[in-house]
Scaffold this motif. Structure first.
Motif, PDB file in Angstrom:
ATOM      1  N   ASP B   4       0.821  -1.214   0.000  1.00 52.37           N
ATOM      2  CA  ASP B   4       0.000   0.000   0.000  1.00 52.37           C
ATOM      3  C   ASP B   4       0.853   1.261   0.000  1.00 52.37           C
ATOM      4  OD1 ASP B   4      -2.447  -1.103  -0.018  1.00 52.37           O
ATOM      5  OD2 ASP B   4      -3.114  -0.139   1.867  1.00 52.37           O
ATOM      6  N   THR B   5       1.782   1.286   0.943  1.00 56.23           N
ATOM      7  CA  THR B   5       2.671   2.453   1.055  1.00 56.23           C
ATOM      8  C   THR B   5       3.459   2.634  -0.239  1.00 56.23           C
ATOM      9  OG1 THR B   5       2.895   1.952   3.397  1.00 56.23           O
ATOM     10  CG2 THR B   5       4.465   3.522   2.485  1.00 56.23           C
ATOM     11  N   LEU B   6       3.977   1.510  -0.730  1.00 58.48           N
ATOM     12  CA  LEU B   6       4.753   1.573  -1.972  1.00 58.48           C
ATOM     13  C   LEU B   6       3.905   2.142  -3.113  1.00 58.48           C
ATOM     14  CD1 LEU B   6       7.408   0.947  -3.439  1.00 58.48           C
ATOM     15  CD2 LEU B   6       6.558  -1.358  -3.875  1.00 58.48           C
ATOM     16  N   GLY B   7       2.679   1.686  -3.189  1.00 57.50           N
ATOM     17  CA  GLY B   7       1.789   2.174  -4.244  1.00 57.50           C
ATOM     18  C   GLY B   7       1.568   3.670  -4.137  1.00 57.50           C
ATOM     19  N   ARG B   8       1.309   4.138  -2.920  1.00 62.01           N
ATOM     20  CA  ARG B   8       1.069   5.567  -2.732  1.00 62.01           C
ATOM     21  C   ARG B   8       2.330   6.384  -3.053  1.00 62.01           C
ATOM     22  NH1 ARG B   8      -2.373   3.836   1.591  1.00 62.01           N
ATOM     23  NH2 ARG B   8      -0.656   3.990   3.099  1.00 62.01           N
ATOM     24  N   ALA B  65       9.410  15.016   0.029  1.00 60.16           N
ATOM     25  CA  ALA B  65       8.052  15.293   0.512  1.00 60.16           C
ATOM     26  C   ALA B  65       7.241  14.002   0.581  1.00 60.16           C
ATOM     27  CB  ALA B  65       7.365  16.295  -0.418  1.00 60.16           C
ATOM     28  N   ALA B  66       7.364  13.184  -0.445  1.00 59.45           N
ATOM     29  CA  ALA B  66       6.605  11.932  -0.485  1.00 59.45           C
ATOM     30  C   ALA B  66       7.051  10.996   0.641  1.00 59.45           C
ATOM     31  CB  ALA B  66       6.790  11.258  -1.847  1.00 59.45           C
ATOM     32  N   CYS B  67       8.363  10.910   0.865  1.00 56.88           N
ATOM     33  CA  CYS B  67       8.863  10.048   1.941  1.00 56.88           C
ATOM     34  C   CYS B  67       8.363  10.538   3.295  1.00 56.88           C
ATOM     35  CB  CYS B  67      10.393   9.983   1.927  1.00 56.88           C
ATOM     36  SG  CYS B  67      11.025   8.931   0.592  1.00 56.88           S
ATOM     37  N   ALA B  68       8.344  11.846   3.493  1.00 54.64           N
ATOM     38  CA  ALA B  68       7.860  12.392   4.766  1.00 54.64           C
ATOM     39  C   ALA B  68       6.373  12.084   4.933  1.00 54.64           C
ATOM     40  CB  ALA B  68       8.105  13.902   4.818  1.00 54.64           C
ATOM     41  N   ARG B  69       5.643  12.309   3.860  1.00 55.42           N
ATOM     42  CA  ARG B  69       4.203  12.091   3.904  1.00 55.42           C
ATOM     43  C   ARG B  69       3.887  10.645   4.266  1.00 55.42           C
ATOM     44  NH1 ARG B  69       2.959  13.467  -1.339  1.00 55.42           N
ATOM     45  NH2 ARG B  69       3.730  15.525  -0.768  1.00 55.42           N
ATOM     46  N   HIS B  70       4.613   9.708   3.656  1.00 54.09           N
ATOM     47  CA  HIS B  70       4.303   8.283   3.855  1.00 54.09           C
ATOM     48  C   HIS B  70       5.212   7.625   4.880  1.00 54.09           C
ATOM     49  CE1 HIS B  70       1.653   8.894   0.521  1.00 54.09           C
ATOM     50  NE2 HIS B  70       2.656   9.256  -0.272  1.00 54.09           N
ATOM     51  N   ARG B  71       6.032   8.438   5.562  1.00 52.59           N
ATOM     52  CA  ARG B  71       6.935   7.930   6.614  1.00 52.59           C
ATOM     53  C   ARG B  71       7.832   6.806   6.080  1.00 52.59           C
ATOM     54  NH1 ARG B  71       4.650  12.010   8.343  1.00 52.59           N
ATOM     55  NH2 ARG B  71       3.908  12.280  10.495  1.00 52.59           N
ATOM     56  N   VAL B  72       8.422   7.046   4.933  1.00 48.19           N
ATOM     57  CA  VAL B  72       9.298   6.052   4.310  1.00 48.19           C
ATOM     58  C   VAL B  72      10.763   6.466   4.509  1.00 48.19           C
ATOM     59  CG1 VAL B  72      10.024   5.067   2.088  1.00 48.19           C
ATOM     60  CG2 VAL B  72       7.587   5.401   2.582  1.00 48.19           C
TER      61      VAL B  72
END
Lengths: 448, 448
Positions: B4-8, B65-72
Motif C-alpha cells: 500500500d505504502t509503496l503504491g502511494r 516530501a513523499a517520503c515524509a508524507r508516507h513515513r518512508v
C-alpha cells in the motif's frame, strides 16, 4: 687600500663602471644596521674604497680575478636592505654592486631562474602573467633583490606556508663565482645550494638563483583588532594551523605598537592589539568563519604594492620595527623563535617577564614542518648589558634568539643557520679569505 | 514497506525514474562494507525497497516530501564506494541514487560549485583547463562522487597538504534538502557546512557543494623501496614535514604488503617496504635531495589516471587494503591516528606489539595543522574479540582508532568527527528520523 693597489686594480677593471668618490662609496657601504644601537656604533664608520658595478657575469669574473691577484677584499651589495651589516665592508676594498645583473633567464611552471640582482617586486611582476609568484619575500620586497634575500634573508611573507629559505626545496639552485686568480663558476643544486643561504656573500659571489614558485593568488590584506594580545596570538596560531585556509602572512602585534603604523593607523583602534593577515581571496570566507567574531575586522582590501601604495606587508616582519623607529629612535628589537609545542604558554611567559620593556610582535611561520612563531619584539633600549640580559632570559625559558646586534654569521644566525658545510665550502671558493672578510668569524684563510 | 505504502509512494513520484526489481535494488543497496567481516555479517542482507533516480533538485524535493508524507526511510547513495555501510539502508525504504545530479554550477579561481552526484574524476577533468583541481580525493576517485566523499569521506590523497575535510576551509558550502512534508532547501556556508561532513546523509540530502580548489600541478608518481619499514616511515615523516616540497601523497607500506600490488608489483622488490609519493614536478629534484640515496627509486612517472591506467593512488589509502583483499580474503583492516609528537616512536611500538598480525600502512596527513599519520594497517583476522583487543591495545598506547567495523557515525568516526552540532541540525532537517535511519545511533526522532 694603498693608492698603488687601487691603481693596479682600476687598470685591471678597465671599462667596468667604478666609483671612487669617498662620500658616495661610504653611503653605499651602509645597510639598515642602524636598527641596532650596538651595530650602529660598530659599523657606522666602515666603508669600501671603491664601488664597482659589473654589467654581467663575465665582468664579475674579471673583478674576482683582479681582487684575488691584488689581495683586495670584496663585499657584495645589492638593495642594501639588510639589518646586520651583511653588505658593510669591514676591511675596505671593493663594494660589488650587482643590481645591474637582473635578467630573468627562464620561467617554467613552478620555477624561475634569475640573475641575483633582480629586484623581488620586479620578479613577481614578471611572474604574474604566468600565474606564479615567489614563495616568500622579506617586507623589503620593493627594494630588495633575490640575491640579497638569499644571502641574508631567512624567510618572511610566505613562510607561514612554505617555511624559511632553509627548508628543503625552497632554493633550487645557485650559481656562484669563486674569488681566485682564475675564478671558477660553480652550479650548486638542491641541498648544495644551502651553502650560500644566509652566508652574507662569504661563500662565493652569487650570480644566479633558481627559485621555486607558488601559485599567485589574489591576496587580501586583513587587519583584525583584539582587546587583548593573548587573544590575537591565539587566533594567529589557529589561523596558521588551518591548512584549509590559504595564507601568506599571519602577524600578531601588541598594543601600543600599531599606534606607530603611519597610513595603517586609522585601522588600528586605540589600545587594541592586531593580527595582520594576507589571505587568498577564495579562503577569505573560511578565514572569517575561523575568526568567528572574536576580533573586529578593521581592514579588508586586495594587496596592492604598486607605486604610491603601502601594502600591509610593509607593517610586518622587520618593517614593524621600522614603523616604530620612524617615531622613536630609543627602541631596538630582537629576533626569537618559540617552541612549537608550548607556543602560547611561552608567549605569555615572556610577555609577563617584560610587560613594558619588550613589546611583542609575532610572525607565524612553519619551521621544520611545524607551525610556530618568530618574534620580532620591539625593545626599549637601555644598554648592551640589559639587552644581553633580555636575550639570556629568553633563552633560559626555551625561546631561542638570533641576535640582530652582532654582524658575524656565527653569532647572529643561530636557528636561521642553513644545514650545509658553509665553512668547508668557503675554503673551496675563497681560499684567500677576501669575500666580505670578518663576517664568517671562525674562518681563517689558507696560510694566514 | 507495505505494498500500500509503496503504491502511494509510486503515485506521488509520478514520472521520476524508479526501480523496484528486488535483485537490482539489493545489489545497489551495498557498498564496500565487505572489507569488514563483522559488517559483512551485519549488512549483507540489508536492502532498500525501491531505487529512485531523480534528475534534478526539484525531483529530490518531491521525493523528500513523499517520503515524509508516507513515513518512508530514505538513504542516499552515489558511487557506493564507502566502507562502513554508509549507503546501506538498514530499514528498507527508498534508495536515492543522486548520480544524475552531476552539473558543475560554476568554476571560479580557487573554488567550484557542483551538484553532489558529480564524479570526482570528472570534476578534476573539467577543472584541468582552469589550472585547478580538488584539494583532496579518496583512492576511489575514479568511481566516487563529491557528495559521497563529503558525506562519508574524511580525507585522502591531498590531505598531506590540506588536512582532511574537517579542517576549516576545506568545505566552503553545502546545499541540503530537508525531509519534511514541505521540504526546505538550506544553504550551509563556512563552519555550518561541517554539519553534513561524515554524517552519512543523515543530516539532509546534499544536493550541491562548494569546494575549495588547489593548483593543478603536474604530479609525479614515485615509489621508493627501503630495506626496513622504520626507514620508510622516517623518510615519509621527513617528506611530509618538508613544506618546501609540494606533494599530494606520502604513504609508507610495510613488506610484505607490496607483493600484493598487482600492476605495481614489478616496482616493489621482494622483502622491501615502500614509500609511495605524489610530488609536484618542480619539487621532484628537492624530493630526491631529501631522500639523499636512503632508498632506491623504483618508479617515477607522471600520474596518469586515464582509462586503462592504474595510477599510484589506487594502491594508497583504502586501496592498499583492497589490493591485499583481492588475493587474500582472510585479512581486514583498521584505521588509526598517531600522535604527532611521538609519531615514529609509536609506530615502532605498535609494530613490535603485532609483528605478523598487524601489517603497517601509514598515510601521512596534516591533522589540526600538524603532520602525523593515519594508519590503515592490514590485519590478519581471527575473530571479533581479538579485533577489539587489538583496538584496545592501540588506544591504550595513545594511538586512536576510528573503528571501520561498525556502521554508526558515533561508534565509527571518533577523530574523524566534524566539529559541528550534527545532532541538533538533524532535528531541524529530519524531524521524523527518516534519513538513513540507524546510522546516527543516538538520534531519537520527535514523538518516538
Amino acid at each position: 687600500m694603498s693608492p698603488d693597489t687601487l691603481g693596479r686594480l682600476l687598470a685591471d677593471l678597465d671599462d667596468i663602471p667604478t666609483i671612487t668618490d669617498a662620500r658616495i662609496v661610504r653611503r653605499r657601504s651602509r645597510d639598515f644596521f642602524w636598527y641596532s644601537p650596538i651595530l650602529n656604533e660598530l659599523l657606522s664608520d666602515k666603508s669600501a674604497d671603491i664601488l664597482v658595478s659589473p654589467r654581467n657575469e663575465a665582468e664579475i669574473i674579471r673583478i674576482a680575478a683582479a681582487c684575488a691577484r691584488h689581495r683586495v677584499p670584496l663585499t657584495v651589495r645589492a638593495g642594501g636592505t639588510g639589518n646586520y651589516g651583511q653588505a658593510v665592508p669591514l676591511r675596505g676594498g671593493v663594494l660589488l654592486d650587482i643590481t645591474a645583473l637582473d635578467r630573468i633567464e627562464w620561467v617554467r611552471p613552478g620555477a624561475i631562474r634569475v640573475a641575483a640582482g633582480a629586484k623581488l617586486n620586479v620578479i613577481d611582476a614578471e611572474l604574474a602573467p604566468h600565474g606564479f609568484e615567489l614563495r616568500m619575500h622579506p617586507s623589503t620586497k620593493r627594494t630588495a633583490t633575490i640575491g640579497g634575500f638569499v644571502a641574508g634573508g631567512s624567510g618572511g611573507i610566505g613562510s607561514v606556508t612554505y617555511g624559511g629559505l632553509r627548508e628543503p626545496g625552497n632554493i633550487l639552485a645557485a650559481r656562484v663565482v669563486t674569488i681566485e686568480e682564475e675564478p671558477r663558476v660553480i652550479e650548486l643544486r638542491g641541498d648544495a645550494a644551502q651553502k650560500i643561504n644566509r652566508a652574507y656573500g662569504t661563500t662565493g659571489i652569487i650570480t644566479a638563483l633558481e627559485m621555486p614558485l607558488a601559485p599567485a593568488w589574489t591576496w587580501i590584506d586583513i587587519v583584525v583588532a583584539f582587546d587583548d594580545f593573548a587573544e590575537a596570538a591565539a587566533f594567529g596560531q589557529e589561523a596558521a594551523l588551518a591548512d584549509g585556509v590559504v595564507k601568506k602572512l599571519i602577524s600578531a602585534v601588541a598594543a601600543p605598537l600599531p599606534t606607530y603604523f603611519g597610513a595603517l593607523r586609522p585601522h588600528c583602534p586605540d589600545g587594541k592589539s592586531i593580527v595582520m593577515a594576507m589571505v587568498a581571496e577564495p579562503s577569505l570566507e573560511s578565514f572569517k568563519a575561523l575568526l568567528n567574531g572574536r576580533g573586529s575586522i578593521t581592514l579588508e582590501t586586495p594587496t596592492d604594492d604598486g607605486p604610491g601604495q603601502v601594502p600591509l606587508y610593509e607593517y610586518s616582519w622587520n618593517h614593524t620595527t621600522l614603523q616604530v623607529l620612524k617615531a622613536d629612535r630609543s627602541v631596538t628589537y630582537l629576533q626569537s623563535l618559540y617552541p612549537p609545542d608550548r607556543l602560547l604558554e611561552k608567549v605569555a611567559e615572556i610577555r609577563q617577564l617584560f610587560p613594558d620593556e619588550v613589546l611583542p610582535h609575532l610572525e607565524f611561520i612553519r619551521f621544520g614542518g611545524r607551525v610556530t612563531c618568530s618574534g620580532l619584539p620591539v625593545v626599549r633600549y637601555r644598554d648592551p648589558e640589559r639587552l644581553n640580559e633580555i636575550i639570556r632570559m629568553h633563552e633560559a625559558r626555551g625561546v631561542s634568539i638570533a641576535n640582530p646586534h652582532v654582524f658575524t654569521i656565527e653569532d647572529g644566525s643561530r636557528y636561521k643557520r642553513a644545514d650545509a658545510d658553509q665553512f668547508g665550502f668557503k675554503r673551496e671558493v675563497d681560499p684567500l679569505g677576501l669575500l666580505n672578510p670578518g663576517k664568517m668569524r671562525s674562518f681563517v684563510p689558507d696560510g694566514a
